[in-house]
Design a protein around this motif. Sequence first.
Motif, PDB file in Angstrom:
ATOM      1  N   ARG A 157      23.397  26.429   8.681  1.00 35.66           N
ATOM      2  CA  ARG A 157      24.704  26.110   8.102  1.00 35.66           C
ATOM      3  C   ARG A 157      24.753  26.763   6.725  1.00 35.66           C
TER       4      ARG A 157
ATOM      5  N   SER B  25      27.734  28.165   3.423  1.00 35.32           N
ATOM      6  CA  SER B  25      29.091  28.255   2.886  1.00 35.32           C
ATOM      7  C   SER B  25      29.573  29.703   2.940  1.00 35.32           C
ATOM      8  N   SER B  26      30.846  29.875   3.251  1.00 38.52           N
ATOM      9  CA  SER B  26      31.417  31.230   3.330  1.00 38.52           C
ATOM     10  C   SER B  26      31.435  31.921   1.971  1.00 38.52           C
TER      11      SER B  26
ATOM     12  N   VAL C  68      34.895  30.928   8.398  1.00 36.10           N
ATOM     13  CA  VAL C  68      34.584  29.518   8.659  1.00 36.10           C
ATOM     14  C   VAL C  68      34.644  29.243  10.159  1.00 36.10           C
TER      15      VAL C  68
ATOM     16  N   LYS D   4      32.241  27.881  13.982  1.00 34.83           N
ATOM     17  CA  LYS D   4      30.989  27.853  14.746  1.00 34.83           C
ATOM     18  C   LYS D   4      30.683  29.283  15.195  1.00 34.83           C
TER      19      LYS D   4
ATOM     20  N   LYS E   1      26.615  27.535  11.688  1.00 32.65           N
ATOM     21  CA  LYS E   1      27.961  27.208  11.238  1.00 32.65           C
ATOM     22  C   LYS E   1      28.203  27.772   9.853  1.00 32.65           C
TER      23      LYS E   1
ATOM     24  N   ASN F  53      30.742  27.050   6.666  1.00 39.53           N
ATOM     25  CA  ASN F  53      31.719  26.116   6.092  1.00 39.53           C
ATOM     26  C   ASN F  53      32.642  26.841   5.149  1.00 39.53           C
TER      27      ASN F  53
END
Length: 132
Positions: free
Chosen positions: A48, A50-51, A109, A111, A130, A132
């Motif tokens: 996971r 962050s973009s 952002v 899946k 992922k 976010n």
Amino acid sequence: MGRLRAFLVVLALLVSGATAVSAADIRITEMAVTTKIVRNNPIDSVKRISSTSVKALYCFTRLVNPSGEESVIKHVWYQNGEVVGEQELSVKGEKWRTWSKKPIDRESVGKWRVEALDSGGKLLKAVEFKIN
């Protein structure tokens, strides 16, 4: 009779276009999405992220190619189940490392999944993460 049987097997392989060792014999020993590759190795494994934390992600793949013959694999990048990128990657030895790169921005952002396919389109391995 043994020679005749061996001849018939070779003949069948030639007629079908198959080889004794095919690209399907390629085996992935490591696959990871990473933020950076240093000295031909991934520095982390993203599950996971962050973009806004990175400008690109890499899909690193380490594999074994028993024949040692030059071949290709393909990385297919999916965002929310839709193909958003494909890259063909050369395999030029028995033990090989390769990777593809995907730029990341605020539109990234969702899946994600990256699939590694052999030259015949067979799924070798997939990783999910992922953004976010």
